[in-house]
Scaffold this motif. Sequence first.
Motif, PDB file in Angstrom:
ATOM      1  N   MET A   1      23.236  33.031  25.336  1.00  0.00           N
ATOM      2  CA  MET A   1      23.730  33.590  24.084  1.00  0.00           C
ATOM      3  C   MET A   1      22.688  34.552  23.508  1.00  0.00           C
ATOM      4  O   MET A   1      21.558  34.168  23.243  1.00  0.00           O
ATOM      5  N   ARG A   2      23.089  35.803  23.360  1.00  0.00           N
ATOM      6  CA  ARG A   2      22.164  36.785  22.805  1.00  0.00           C
ATOM      7  C   ARG A   2      21.900  36.506  21.333  1.00  0.00           C
ATOM      8  O   ARG A   2      22.812  36.126  20.593  1.00  0.00           O
ATOM      9  N   PRO A   3      20.676  36.704  20.885  1.00  0.00           N
ATOM     10  CA  PRO A   3      20.386  36.489  19.457  1.00  0.00           C
ATOM     11  C   PRO A   3      21.098  37.524  18.602  1.00  0.00           C
ATOM     12  O   PRO A   3      21.338  38.659  19.025  1.00  0.00           O
ATOM     13  N   PHE A   4      21.451  37.124  17.403  1.00  0.00           N
ATOM     14  CA  PHE A   4      22.111  38.042  16.468  1.00  0.00           C
ATOM     15  C   PHE A   4      21.767  37.619  15.051  1.00  0.00           C
ATOM     16  O   PHE A   4      21.838  36.436  14.706  1.00  0.00           O
ATOM     17  N   ASP A   5      21.380  38.587  14.261  1.00  0.00           N
ATOM     18  CA  ASP A   5      21.075  38.328  12.856  1.00  0.00           C
ATOM     19  C   ASP A   5      22.053  39.106  11.984  1.00  0.00           C
ATOM     20  O   ASP A   5      22.159  40.334  12.106  1.00  0.00           O
ATOM     21  N   PHE A   6      22.778  38.389  11.148  1.00  0.00           N
ATOM     22  CA  PHE A   6      23.674  39.066  10.217  1.00  0.00           C
ATOM     23  C   PHE A   6      22.824  39.906   9.263  1.00  0.00           C
ATOM     24  O   PHE A   6      21.768  39.464   8.817  1.00  0.00           O
ATOM     25  N   PRO A   7      23.243  41.132   8.980  1.00  0.00           N
ATOM     26  CA  PRO A   7      22.436  42.000   8.101  1.00  0.00           C
ATOM     27  C   PRO A   7      22.115  41.327   6.766  1.00  0.00           C
ATOM     28  O   PRO A   7      22.940  40.604   6.200  1.00  0.00           O
ATOM     29  N   ASP A   8      20.915  41.561   6.277  1.00  0.00           N
ATOM     30  CA  ASP A   8      20.511  41.002   4.986  1.00  0.00           C
ATOM     31  C   ASP A   8      21.418  41.524   3.877  1.00  0.00           C
ATOM     32  O   ASP A   8      21.830  42.691   3.879  1.00  0.00           O
ATOM     33  N   VAL A   9      21.703  40.655   2.925  1.00  0.00           N
ATOM     34  CA  VAL A   9      22.551  41.011   1.791  1.00  0.00           C
ATOM     35  C   VAL A   9      21.760  40.843   0.505  1.00  0.00           C
ATOM     36  O   VAL A   9      21.204  39.771   0.239  1.00  0.00           O
ATOM     37  N   THR A  10      21.689  41.915  -0.278  1.00  0.00           N
ATOM     38  CA  THR A  10      21.040  41.860  -1.585  1.00  0.00           C
ATOM     39  C   THR A  10      22.107  41.660  -2.648  1.00  0.00           C
ATOM     40  O   THR A  10      23.067  42.430  -2.725  1.00  0.00           O
ATOM     41  N   ALA A  11      21.951  40.613  -3.442  1.00  0.00           N
ATOM     42  CA  ALA A  11      22.948  40.291  -4.465  1.00  0.00           C
ATOM     43  C   ALA A  11      22.451  40.695  -5.845  1.00  0.00           C
ATOM     44  O   ALA A  11      21.262  40.626  -6.145  1.00  0.00           O
ATOM     45  N   GLY A  12      23.377  41.133  -6.687  1.00  0.00           N
ATOM     46  CA  GLY A  12      23.047  41.498  -8.061  1.00  0.00           C
ATOM     47  C   GLY A  12      24.292  41.468  -8.923  1.00  0.00           C
ATOM     48  O   GLY A  12      25.370  41.085  -8.469  1.00  0.00           O
ATOM     49  N   GLU A  13      24.158  41.876 -10.151  1.00  0.00           N
ATOM     50  CA  GLU A  13      25.300  41.867 -11.056  1.00  0.00           C
ATOM     51  C   GLU A  13      25.062  42.855 -12.192  1.00  0.00           C
ATOM     52  O   GLU A  13      23.962  42.936 -12.740  1.00  0.00           O
ATOM     53  N   LEU A  14      26.101  43.614 -12.549  1.00  0.00           N
ATOM     54  CA  LEU A  14      26.015  44.512 -13.695  1.00  0.00           C
ATOM     55  C   LEU A  14      26.198  43.714 -14.981  1.00  0.00           C
ATOM     56  O   LEU A  14      26.663  42.578 -14.966  1.00  0.00           O
ATOM     57  N   TYR A 350      32.540  30.748  22.928  1.00  0.00           N
ATOM     58  CA  TYR A 350      33.400  31.916  22.736  1.00  0.00           C
ATOM     59  C   TYR A 350      33.377  32.386  21.276  1.00  0.00           C
ATOM     60  O   TYR A 350      33.186  33.577  21.003  1.00  0.00           O
ATOM     61  N   ILE A 351      33.568  31.462  20.339  1.00  0.00           N
ATOM     62  CA  ILE A 351      33.599  31.831  18.925  1.00  0.00           C
ATOM     63  C   ILE A 351      32.269  32.445  18.500  1.00  0.00           C
ATOM     64  O   ILE A 351      32.219  33.477  17.813  1.00  0.00           O
ATOM     65  N   ALA A 352      31.165  31.806  18.909  1.00  0.00           N
ATOM     66  CA  ALA A 352      29.842  32.323  18.558  1.00  0.00           C
ATOM     67  C   ALA A 352      29.555  33.638  19.258  1.00  0.00           C
ATOM     68  O   ALA A 352      28.914  34.534  18.698  1.00  0.00           O
ATOM     69  N   GLY A 353      30.054  33.767  20.491  1.00  0.00           N
ATOM     70  CA  GLY A 353      29.774  34.969  21.267  1.00  0.00           C
ATOM     71  C   GLY A 353      30.474  36.205  20.761  1.00  0.00           C
ATOM     72  O   GLY A 353      29.912  37.310  20.784  1.00  0.00           O
ATOM     73  N   VAL A 354      31.723  36.059  20.293  1.00  0.00           N
ATOM     74  CA  VAL A 354      32.471  37.238  19.837  1.00  0.00           C
ATOM     75  C   VAL A 354      32.134  37.600  18.388  1.00  0.00           C
ATOM     76  O   VAL A 354      32.487  38.684  17.928  1.00  0.00           O
ATOM     77  N   PHE A 355      31.473  36.706  17.673  1.00  0.00           N
ATOM     78  CA  PHE A 355      31.166  36.966  16.262  1.00  0.00           C
ATOM     79  C   PHE A 355      30.448  38.300  16.061  1.00  0.00           C
ATOM     80  O   PHE A 355      30.870  39.118  15.230  1.00  0.00           O
ATOM     81  N   PRO A 356      29.376  38.608  16.803  1.00  0.00           N
ATOM     82  CA  PRO A 356      28.714  39.904  16.606  1.00  0.00           C
ATOM     83  C   PRO A 356      29.587  41.092  16.993  1.00  0.00           C
ATOM     84  O   PRO A 356      29.434  42.181  16.432  1.00  0.00           O
ATOM     85  N   LEU A 357      30.513  40.901  17.948  1.00  0.00           N
ATOM     86  CA  LEU A 357      31.361  41.999  18.404  1.00  0.00           C
ATOM     87  C   LEU A 357      32.346  42.439  17.326  1.00  0.00           C
ATOM     88  O   LEU A 357      32.896  43.539  17.395  1.00  0.00           O
ATOM     89  N   ARG A 358      32.563  41.575  16.357  1.00  0.00           N
ATOM     90  CA  ARG A 358      33.476  41.896  15.260  1.00  0.00           C
ATOM     91  C   ARG A 358      32.732  42.367  14.024  1.00  0.00           C
ATOM     92  O   ARG A 358      33.276  42.398  12.925  1.00  0.00           O
ATOM     93  N   LEU A 359      31.469  42.739  14.226  1.00  0.00           N
ATOM     94  CA  LEU A 359      30.626  43.210  13.122  1.00  0.00           C
ATOM     95  C   LEU A 359      29.887  44.468  13.542  1.00  0.00           C
ATOM     96  O   LEU A 359      28.687  44.611  13.320  1.00  0.00           O
ATOM     97  N   GLU A 360      30.615  45.395  14.151  1.00  0.00           N
ATOM     98  CA  GLU A 360      29.972  46.585  14.703  1.00  0.00           C
ATOM     99  C   GLU A 360      30.096  47.803  13.798  1.00  0.00           C
ATOM    100  O   GLU A 360      29.444  48.815  14.036  1.00  0.00           O
ATOM    101  N   ARG A 386      27.041  31.266  13.182  1.00  0.00           N
ATOM    102  CA  ARG A 386      26.989  30.873  14.596  1.00  0.00           C
ATOM    103  C   ARG A 386      26.299  29.525  14.778  1.00  0.00           C
ATOM    104  O   ARG A 386      26.704  28.726  15.633  1.00  0.00           O
ATOM    105  N   ASP A 387      25.290  29.251  13.992  1.00  0.00           N
ATOM    106  CA  ASP A 387      24.612  27.963  14.098  1.00  0.00           C
ATOM    107  C   ASP A 387      25.566  26.820  13.761  1.00  0.00           C
ATOM    108  O   ASP A 387      25.551  25.768  14.417  1.00  0.00           O
ATOM    109  N   ARG A 388      26.389  27.031  12.748  1.00  0.00           N
ATOM    110  CA  ARG A 388      27.320  25.966  12.351  1.00  0.00           C
ATOM    111  C   ARG A 388      28.424  25.777  13.384  1.00  0.00           C
ATOM    112  O   ARG A 388      28.882  24.654  13.612  1.00  0.00           O
ATOM    113  N   ILE A 389      28.836  26.866  14.013  1.00  0.00           N
ATOM    114  CA  ILE A 389      29.814  26.743  15.098  1.00  0.00           C
ATOM    115  C   ILE A 389      29.208  25.980  16.274  1.00  0.00           C
ATOM    116  O   ILE A 389      29.812  25.047  16.828  1.00  0.00           O
ATOM    117  N   ARG A 390      28.006  26.338  16.652  1.00  0.00           N
ATOM    118  CA  ARG A 390      27.382  25.734  17.831  1.00  0.00           C
ATOM    119  C   ARG A 390      26.947  24.294  17.585  1.00  0.00           C
ATOM    120  O   ARG A 390      26.628  23.557  18.526  1.00  0.00           O
TER     121      ARG A 390
END
Length: 436
Positions: A1-14, A350-360, A386-390
């Motif tokens: 399984m290739r490593p994958f990091d979901f892009p960092d998200v910065t949260a804020g509020e107006l 399969y679920i963990a593997g296709v996850f990055p392919l749907r975030l291109e 992916r960790d929770r799936i695996r």
Amino acid sequence: MRPFDFPDVTAGELDNGLGLRVSRLARLPLTTVSLVLDAGETEVDPPSAGLAVLTGDALEGGTEARSGTELAEALEGIGATLALSTGWDATTASVSCLADRLDEALALLAEVTLRPSFPTQEIDRLKAQRLAAIQQRAMNPSSLAADVANELIYAEGSTYGRPLGGTTESVEAITVDAARDLVSRRYRPGSAGLVAVGDLDAAEVEEMALRHFGGWSGRSAGGVMPEPSARSTDRRIVIVDRPEAVQSEIRMGHIGLPKASEDYFALLVFNMILGGSFTSRLNLNLRERNGFTYGVRSRFAFRRAAGPFSVSTAVQTEVSAAAVRETLHELEALVESGPTEDETQAARDYIAGVFPLRLETTGQIAARIAELIVYDLSDDYHAHYRDRIRAVTKQDALEAGRRAVRPDELTIVVVGAAEKIRGPLEELDVGPVLVR
């Protein structure tokens, strides 16, 4: 399984309560910005069913400053695309463009969502279009089977028992004033969120958002979240008669679980094994072993409240009963004995593997981040997906499946030639057989 990091998200509020989620992707000079509004179809009253969907579609029909044609030209002039989508839980308006045109694109997005004009001719056009689609669904066996199944799974008058786009009666009753009233009540910053993904800076996005959305105020006056109840908990078969049909559309289902369920990840694995992939048990039986169908699928419709669990397929008339029998056999066997270790591992991978392919693309990532707002998920939800799936074991999948799938409570809808299929279905002796 290739490593994958979901892009960092910065949260804020107006200051007006509008939530911000910004994710920087610098590999391409592109960006997608989505405004997520608490204006889904779930909280629309039954007599107005379809109002949220039609209102969302009508946003591109023009604003207080521009006609629909002028709006399209303005978007084209900066190379931007506008996408509008309304589901059960939210309405999302998105623009995609080059990063250096983001300020102009945000101005147009604010204009579309905060100052729509809803010309009468545009509402009338969309109503006619929706009414034609409703009529078409009633004549299409696949759509008819799905609509009747949902109607019979949920108690009479239930929100989820009706089609997402409304009924003939409810759509005919929609007016311009109704659309404007929905925007006034539901398109509010205190329960909305702005998601920006692409080659951009979080501080600059916040500055632009303040400029274009800072004068917006209020909080959505949403309705009461439904508590779905079943029309019946006894298994039954309902035939929708189409005398000339040469094949049958089959739908089986009952009320499922909401997105927030603790069983969510285990059920993704369970469903993949049952009917969520080409190598699922249902497909290997009905398609590969018996040749009944080109394909069969099972799915959970995860929403804020409990959407339906369903199995769907189409088979030739003469094997309708056999297909129902084999589907019930696979459901009961998996719920009783659970998956094997090999099945569980294959489904997890399969679920963990296709996850990055749907975030291109920026749009795909923005859609995932929008889920954080719609379903009130933690900011690191996708980082650990992916960790929770695996981490799901075969015992986890079995226990979740037993809690969520109840073969004895299935409503089974078969759209086909009643004269030919009623007898064989009655011989199955799995529940009463009704014809409508």
